[in-house]
Design a protein around this motif. Sequence first.
Motif, short mmCIF file in Angstrom:
data_model
loop_
_atom_site.label_atom_id
_atom_site.label_comp_id
_atom_site.label_asym_id
_atom_site.label_seq_id
_atom_site.Cartn_x
_atom_site.Cartn_y
_atom_site.Cartn_z
N ILE A 43 -4.26 11.52 -16.17
CA ILE A 43 -3.91 10.43 -15.27
C ILE A 43 -3.70 10.95 -13.86
O ILE A 43 -4.07 10.28 -12.88
CB ILE A 43 -2.66 9.68 -15.79
N ARG A 44 -3.11 12.12 -13.73
CA ARG A 44 -2.92 12.71 -12.40
C ARG A 44 -4.27 12.84 -11.69
O ARG A 44 -4.38 12.55 -10.49
CB ARG A 44 -2.26 14.09 -12.52
N ASN A 45 -5.28 13.30 -12.40
CA ASN A 45 -6.60 13.45 -11.79
C ASN A 45 -7.15 12.09 -11.34
O ASN A 45 -7.75 11.98 -10.26
CB ASN A 45 -7.56 14.10 -12.78
N THR A 46 -6.94 11.06 -12.16
CA THR A 46 -7.38 9.72 -11.78
C THR A 46 -6.58 9.21 -10.59
O THR A 46 -7.11 8.53 -9.70
CB THR A 46 -7.24 8.76 -12.98
N ASN A 47 -5.28 9.53 -10.58
CA ASN A 47 -4.43 9.12 -9.45
C ASN A 47 -4.96 9.69 -8.13
O ASN A 47 -4.89 9.02 -7.09
CB ASN A 47 -3.00 9.61 -9.66
N ASN A 48 -5.44 10.92 -8.16
CA ASN A 48 -5.97 11.52 -6.93
C ASN A 48 -7.12 10.70 -6.37
O ASN A 48 -7.23 10.52 -5.15
CB ASN A 48 -6.42 12.97 -7.21
N GLN A 49 -7.96 10.19 -7.27
CA GLN A 49 -9.07 9.34 -6.82
C GLN A 49 -8.53 8.00 -6.32
O GLN A 49 -8.99 7.49 -5.29
CB GLN A 49 -10.05 9.12 -7.97
N ALA A 50 -7.54 7.46 -7.02
CA ALA A 50 -6.95 6.18 -6.61
C ALA A 50 -6.30 6.30 -5.23
O ALA A 50 -6.39 5.38 -4.40
CB ALA A 50 -5.93 5.70 -7.64
N ILE A 51 -5.67 7.42 -4.97
CA ILE A 51 -5.02 7.64 -3.66
C ILE A 51 -6.08 7.60 -2.56
O ILE A 51 -5.89 6.97 -1.51
CB ILE A 51 -4.27 8.99 -3.66
N LYS A 52 -7.20 8.25 -2.79
CA LYS A 52 -8.28 8.25 -1.78
C LYS A 52 -8.77 6.83 -1.53
O LYS A 52 -9.02 6.44 -0.38
CB LYS A 52 -9.45 9.12 -2.29
N GLU A 53 -8.91 6.05 -2.61
CA GLU A 53 -9.44 4.70 -2.46
C GLU A 53 -8.44 3.78 -1.76
O GLU A 53 -8.81 2.97 -0.90
CB GLU A 53 -9.82 4.14 -3.83
N ILE A 54 -7.17 3.90 -2.11
CA ILE A 54 -6.15 3.04 -1.51
C ILE A 54 -5.98 3.35 -0.03
O ILE A 54 -5.77 2.44 0.79
CB ILE A 54 -4.80 3.18 -2.26
N LYS A 55 -6.12 4.61 0.36
CA LYS A 55 -5.98 4.98 1.76
C LYS A 55 -7.05 4.33 2.64
O LYS A 55 -6.85 4.15 3.84
CB LYS A 55 -6.05 6.50 1.92
N THR A 56 -8.17 3.96 2.03
CA THR A 56 -9.26 3.35 2.83
C THR A 56 -9.12 1.83 2.94
O THR A 56 -9.89 1.19 3.66
CB THR A 56 -10.62 3.67 2.19
N LEU A 57 -8.16 1.25 2.22
CA LEU A 57 -8.01 -0.21 2.23
C LEU A 57 -7.43 -0.71 3.55
O LEU A 57 -6.61 0.00 4.16
CB LEU A 57 -7.12 -0.65 1.06
N ASP A 114 10.18 4.78 -10.56
CA ASP A 114 9.22 4.57 -9.48
C ASP A 114 7.79 4.95 -9.85
O ASP A 114 6.85 4.51 -9.20
CB ASP A 114 9.64 5.38 -8.24
N CYS A 115 7.62 5.77 -10.89
CA CYS A 115 6.26 6.19 -11.23
C CYS A 115 6.00 6.06 -12.73
O CYS A 115 5.27 6.86 -13.31
CB CYS A 115 6.01 7.63 -10.77
N SER A 116 6.60 5.07 -13.37
CA SER A 116 6.40 4.89 -14.81
C SER A 116 4.95 4.50 -15.11
O SER A 116 4.24 3.96 -14.25
CB SER A 116 7.33 3.81 -15.35
N LEU A 117 4.53 4.74 -16.34
CA LEU A 117 3.19 4.35 -16.75
C LEU A 117 3.00 2.84 -16.64
O LEU A 117 1.92 2.36 -16.29
CB LEU A 117 2.94 4.81 -18.19
N LYS A 129 0.83 -1.20 0.00
CA LYS A 129 0.00 0.00 0.00
C LYS A 129 0.87 1.25 0.00
O LYS A 129 0.59 2.22 -0.72
CB LYS A 129 -0.91 -0.02 1.23
N GLU A 130 1.95 1.24 0.79
CA GLU A 130 2.85 2.39 0.89
C GLU A 130 3.57 2.63 -0.44
O GLU A 130 3.73 3.77 -0.88
CB GLU A 130 3.88 2.18 2.00
N ASP A 131 3.98 1.54 -1.10
CA ASP A 131 4.64 1.66 -2.40
C ASP A 131 3.70 2.28 -3.43
O ASP A 131 4.09 3.12 -4.25
CB ASP A 131 5.10 0.29 -2.91
N ALA A 132 2.46 1.84 -3.40
CA ALA A 132 1.46 2.32 -4.36
C ALA A 132 1.21 3.82 -4.16
O ALA A 132 1.19 4.59 -5.14
CB ALA A 132 0.16 1.55 -4.20
#
Length: 201
Positions: A187-201, A84-87, A12-15
């Motif tokens: 993709i940055r905008n989608t990443n922001n949503q992904a960050i919110k979702e991963i934080k809740t896992l 570390d952040c490649s596509l 989770k931290e890596d992601a």
Amino acid sequence: MNTKPKKAKLTKEDALFALKLFNEKTDRLINSSFIKHIQANKGLKVLINVSNANHLSVTNNLPTQDVVVDAFVLTIRFFIQKKDCSLRKLAGLYSQFPLTNKTVKDFNMVRDVLNSEFEKKSSYHLGGKHLTYRNIFQTFIYGGMAHADPAKKIEFDQWMIHKGLADLIALEFNKFLLYFLDCVKDIRNTNNQAIKEIKTL
């Protein structure tokens, strides 16, 4: 028997690190001197004039290579190489974590569109082949800037022999950089949503 080692899954931290770093690099592109140059010049252009005496003159407002290398391309390489952040790394991340269907779909759609754009043919047919935008993109980066590929360096030098052709291909490259930026911004905008979702896992 298949002895190929399995790829380690991201923690989770890596992601979260990869997603945040991608966004930071995107912000760096947006605020780069390359973008400021284009804004100040109200776009990019190459002008070719032929006088009555058939004298050819070429002028352009393209950013200098130093500006592109220092402020833009070196950052873009984080997205296209095994960084570390490649596509590619983000694609694995989006497939590994239990994100919502919309978030995964949004990422995959932009990545697919970008890959499709890479394979489109440009207006240039050189060296016996019709150049795709991937050809131009990789030859400029790995042959003209990073010098990481000897074959691409030779090809790039051949492109640069004639100023008119060199400027026109450089214009295509610079325009593709802007298109690439538009994609990573999405993709940055989608990443922001992904960050919110991963934080809740």
